[in-house]
Design an enzyme around this catalytic site. Structure first.
Site, PDB file in Angstrom:
ATOM      1  CB  CYS B 125       6.589 -39.520  10.404  1.00  0.00           C
ATOM      2  SG  CYS B 125       7.844 -38.572  11.265  1.00  0.00           S
ATOM      3  CG  HIS B 238       9.000 -42.149  14.448  1.00  0.00           C
ATOM      4  ND1 HIS B 238      10.344 -42.343  14.244  1.00  0.00           N
ATOM      5  CD2 HIS B 238       8.698 -40.956  13.864  1.00  0.00           C
ATOM      6  CE1 HIS B 238      10.834 -41.320  13.546  1.00  0.00           C
ATOM      7  NE2 HIS B 238       9.863 -40.468  13.302  1.00  0.00           N
TER       8      HIS B 238
END
Lengths: 343, 343
Positions: B125, B238
């Site tokens: 990710c 994130h």
């Protein structure tokens, strides 16, 4: 020696009292000042209640003033206090970039404090925390380039910052919307890449402080420093990821050993035992935790490290008291233009 | 075309269903698989309940399998599924570094997906989020060196990671001690510079994934990438602070303009209006937010930027579905060794 704290009721003021209780600094009298609305309240010092007074517009009858009431108060009043005979150790950014004002971290450039003209500046918290870890490496290997990303706690915005994180987190967990007053955006479960005001070059003032102040404190005006300063939802203690390009190659083992003997540093670096710097362990600690020390993949012979330091302590209150302690040890406390302590 | 999701009840599985509801991907049948203890439960898809089945040990009767049940499940079963005739788009790290397995971000190297041998790997990710922002810059200016510090959400550890943040934050706010089960240490109001296991070089596997995968996806095995991966107390999305040394000098204005036309990217970069990437605004968004674009103080002609991307979407579910969409658009969906879709 008569000591005064201006901004005694704030987050840093609170820590100043706690640090002074444990400090070797010798003083006969301690006066507390804050904004008029806090006047009359009491704060405990060594088990005794001390009454907070409103900060006067004029001189304060003290030999040393630890000022932590913000840049505008310091800007306006520090020169008045100096004129009145006090040495001012100022926690704001008001005088840090003034060539006539030493910017001091005792572990790095304590001697600079001896050359003051009435005001000594305490560095920005993020700078101070990085500097105690990087300085020993700089002395040994010569830092060429320093890239910093910060993980800054809400306490950087004072007690009201921590309060906002707590109350707004509570609201969110109870299905209510979080609102921002202290910060530009809601801080619970969020990340805000914006601390202090934006400059023309796209960096924030907080980011530039890390560059400017590290250069001044290290006495290296050409040191390359670049920083991204980010507010995260923690209460206290700033963390920083630091990448260093070095003039002379270092190994992690050697750097670790060097830092183990460095003042103000606690090496916390045993990944196998899940030991590395964290706010959880660094909060309330005088030393800055340093870990994740590894050979840089970005720069051959360079290093990467991670630091966590309590920015209310080493980043503020502790460093200010350490400056006073250093001067007292050197027999140099008090203003140079004035006879020594009266009390 | 018959589609299956393995790991349907996890955080990524949940997002896969939501992304598929809005996707242009054409399929006739959708089967959901998860661990035996989730078998029999139902998940909604386009308003209809679908029953979750236990993942069998043998082949799955599907043309395309979106696998998101962890590395060990993929490692053991993906080859079986491929043998059974399925194309596997795998969200785990099990096959990412296998030379025979394409590692694909459609905006960057979609064509690589066409060369699969039954398995296509979905990137880490953190890598995916950085790559969509950095790739257009790499094409124009040539990235020489890339230094990344991450601010990773608890959802990176799945639904149980988010749950731990929520329940333990609640405990802390009510004066109880926070306990860690999912993470190595309590995560509320803390920062943990430790994601995935530590490697011999002192970097975590998560940090090395960013280096290895960026090199593979960009087709630049010598690209210098260094990363510090840090878990922070956010729910999802994130963020990453990225410093780029470039072969050809860039200006922030030019880079901003370039990124405005880049797929998968939303330029959110108006500091005066307090607009920059944040989890608060990037969560739930397909595009990766990119902002804080400025001339690097570390590298002449280089750039610094800040990105926030929903790692359950672009970092996982969305990217997997986009790979399938890309293949279908190219008329290349299904396993090369097999006749086209049965259903």
């Amino acid at each position: 020696m008569r000591l005064a704290i201006v901004g005694a009721t704030g987050a840093v003021g609170h820590e100043l009292l706690r640090v002074l209780e444990k400090s070797s600094l010798q003083f006969d009298h301690l006066a507390l000042y804050a904004s008029p609305r806090s006047a009359g309240s009491t704060l405990m010092f060594k088990g005794e209640p001390l009454t907070v007074q409103a900060t006067p517009d004029g001189p304060i009858d003290a030999d040393v003033i630890l000022a932590s009431a913000g840049g505008s108060v310091s800007k306006a009043l520090a020169p008045v206090w100096v004129k009145g005979g006090a040495l001012v150790i100022d926690n704001s950014s008001a005088f840090r970039y003034d060539d006539a004002v030493p910017l001091v971290i005792p572990e790095v450039n304590g001697q600079a404090a001896l050359k003051h003209q009435g005001i000594i500046a305490n560095p920005n918290c993020t700078t101070a925390i990085a500097a105690v870890a990087v300085w020993p490496l700089h002395q040994r290997y010569g830092v060429k380039r320093m890239i910093v990303s910060t993980y800054q706690a809400t306490s950087g915005a004072g007690a009201k910052g921590m309060q906002e994180l707590e109350t707004q987190t509570h609201r969110l967990l109870h299905g209510q919307a979080a609102e921002a007053e202290v910060f530009a955006h809601p801080i619970p479960f969020n990340v805000i890449p914006h601390i202090d005001s934006f400059q023309d070059n796209g960096y924030t003032k907080e980011e530039m402080k890390v560059a400017w102040e590290t250069q001044k404190i290290f006495g290296e005006p050409d040191l390359v420093v670049s920083c991204t300063a980010v507010r995260i939802p923690t209460m206290r203690t700033h963390s920083e990821a630091i990448t260093l390009e070095l003039h002379h190659p270092a190994t992690p083992d050697e750097a670790r050993e060097l830092l183990r003997h460095a003042p103000g540093v606690e090496v916390r670096d045993d990944p196998a035992a899940q030991l590395y710097p964290m706010p959880l362990t660094a909060s309330g600690k005088y030393d800055v935790e340093v870990g994740r020390i590894r050979a840089s993949l970005a720069f051959e012979g360079g290093l990467e490290l991670f630091v966590s330091g309590d920015q209310l302590l080493k980043g503020a209150a502790l460093n200010a008291v350490q400056i006073a302690e250093y001067l007292q040890e050197q027999g140099a406390l008090g203003q140079p233009t004035r006879a020594t302590a009266l009390s």
